[in-house]
Design an enzyme around this catalytic site. Sequence first.
Site, PDB file in Angstrom:
ATOM      1  N   ARG A 168     -11.955 -10.516  -6.596  1.00  5.75           N
ATOM      2  CA  ARG A 168     -12.139  -9.076  -6.742  1.00  5.75           C
ATOM      3  C   ARG A 168     -13.207  -8.820  -7.809  1.00  5.75           C
ATOM      4  NH1 ARG A 168     -10.575  -8.842 -11.513  1.00  5.75           N
ATOM      5  NH2 ARG A 168     -11.168  -6.658 -11.694  1.00  5.75           N
ATOM      6  N   GLY A 169     -13.576  -7.550  -7.954  1.00  4.65           N
ATOM      7  CA  GLY A 169     -14.606  -7.179  -8.922  1.00  4.65           C
ATOM      8  C   GLY A 169     -15.956  -7.099  -8.248  1.00  4.65           C
ATOM      9  N   ALA A 170     -16.666  -6.015  -8.478  1.00  2.46           N
ATOM     10  CA  ALA A 170     -17.877  -5.725  -7.708  1.00  2.46           C
ATOM     11  C   ALA A 170     -18.891  -6.867  -7.688  1.00  2.46           C
ATOM     12  CB  ALA A 170     -18.512  -4.430  -8.223  1.00  2.46           C
ATOM     13  N   ARG A 201     -13.615  -4.679   2.307  1.00  2.00           N
ATOM     14  CA  ARG A 201     -13.349  -3.682   1.269  1.00  2.00           C
ATOM     15  C   ARG A 201     -14.496  -2.683   1.272  1.00  2.00           C
ATOM     16  NH1 ARG A 201     -10.993  -4.967  -4.398  1.00  2.00           N
ATOM     17  NH2 ARG A 201     -10.156  -2.895  -3.976  1.00  2.00           N
ATOM     18  N   GLN A 227      -4.282  -4.944 -13.335  1.00  2.00           N
ATOM     19  CA  GLN A 227      -5.433  -5.801 -13.617  1.00  2.00           C
ATOM     20  C   GLN A 227      -5.759  -5.858 -15.104  1.00  2.00           C
ATOM     21  OE1 GLN A 227      -5.364  -3.460 -11.182  1.00  2.00           O
ATOM     22  NE2 GLN A 227      -6.568  -4.063  -9.393  1.00  2.00           N
ATOM     23  N   ASP A 248     -17.625   0.101  -9.071  1.00  2.00           N
ATOM     24  CA  ASP A 248     -17.677  -0.524  -7.750  1.00  2.00           C
ATOM     25  C   ASP A 248     -18.776   0.068  -6.888  1.00  2.00           C
ATOM     26  OD1 ASP A 248     -15.109  -2.415  -7.019  1.00  2.00           O
ATOM     27  OD2 ASP A 248     -14.737  -1.074  -8.695  1.00  2.00           O
ATOM     28  N   ASN A 273     -14.831   3.829  -9.624  1.00  3.40           N
ATOM     29  CA  ASN A 273     -14.250   2.699 -10.340  1.00  3.40           C
ATOM     30  C   ASN A 273     -12.745   2.725 -10.127  1.00  3.40           C
ATOM     31  OD1 ASN A 273     -14.757   0.385 -12.134  1.00  3.40           O
ATOM     32  ND2 ASN A 273     -13.515   1.507 -13.599  1.00  3.40           N
ATOM     33  N   LYS A 274     -12.066   1.725 -10.631  1.00  2.00           N
ATOM     34  CA  LYS A 274     -10.624   1.602 -10.428  1.00  2.00           C
ATOM     35  C   LYS A 274      -9.906   2.902 -10.759  1.00  2.00           C
ATOM     36  CE  LYS A 274      -8.990  -1.305  -9.140  1.00  2.00           C
ATOM     37  NZ  LYS A 274      -8.694  -1.555  -7.713  1.00  2.00           N
TER      38      LYS A 274
END
Length: 377
Positions: A61-63, A95, A210, A251, A261-262
């Site tokens: 995960r993570g851009a 995603r 996270q 993201d 973003n999250k």
Amino acid sequence: MSVSGAGARPEAGVSSLRWEERPEGPVLVLLDQTRLPLEEVELVCTDVPALVEAIRTLAVRGAPLLGLAGAYGVALAAARGFDVEEAAGMLERSRPTAVNLGHGVRLAVQAYRAGLRADGDGARAAAAALEAARTLHREDAGASARMARRGAELLDELLPGGGGLRILTHCNTGALVSGGEGTALAVVMEVHRAGRLRRLWVDETRPLLQGARLTAYEAARHGMPYSLLTDNAAGSLFSAGEVDAVLIGADRIAADGSTANKIGSYPLAVLAKYHKVPFVVVAPMTTVDPETPDGASIEVEQRAGHEVTDAPSLPGAGGGFAVAPPGTQAYNPAFDVTPPELITAIVTEEGVVSPVTRDALGELRTRSRSGNGMMSA
């Protein structure tokens, strides 16, 4: 997909993603982030469906790291003789919000197609796709280092005086999401190395934790002074004057500077604006998407309701039990969107945009393409 691993090894270096050549064929090895912080376990992907499952379950995960996974996934399909175009489509759809994923996929596909056009040799085309992935990996590591330096310099400008900084961060933006030390957390690392980090406030980041599982894990490994808080405790920190700056990743950044973003990032921006605290987004230029005109055009991923209605299950720690009555409907967007007027600055490897406007972002993109990235104000 196969699994290998051992117990937590805090003294060891973390490799979130790597390519390996094995006797049975090449594989992509991922650190399974769903097992952290209690276990460091690796997933071995031999095909794209296994990688897509790892992406969807947030094992990777993570851009920026999703961009690398996308590129290496294309290379994996090519090297093992699978349908590259089909694999690329599967990866891009896994995603929808993270723009880096599609960027990495397209770079590797373009290299593969160019290799085929050159001489029709599938093996050489696969090698070209792999080299594109490796080049992106190196570039991401370099971008991370430059963002760290630029971000730390910006904090010195915004918060002069030489005292220790109390920085609040959300979700996870460190080495676990990058080919280098990350985005926002890389800036924090730079501040920490300079002896200026007084306290890192780590949002728990519900519903999948996270912050608690991953950012606290990275902070502990590097000896940072940090404290964990539930997301809804942030307001009390602001009101007590305990936050000097907020640093988050992204993201997707739309052409006007709107930032996805999250989930939980937007409320922090509102709090920061009210309390006159700098709110800084740190992301590579690959996260800026000129094809997305504004925040309303960003597709926000909606995730399964059980992530909200059930407690997270951690290996060896129980969990996974219901916390809401049976049949409860849940609203579970993975991201929210912060408008540019709430963002103090966007830090990229090519420069800093502040104030955040469509024109300033466009100018920075032009400069970065010409190899003349500069600070933009």
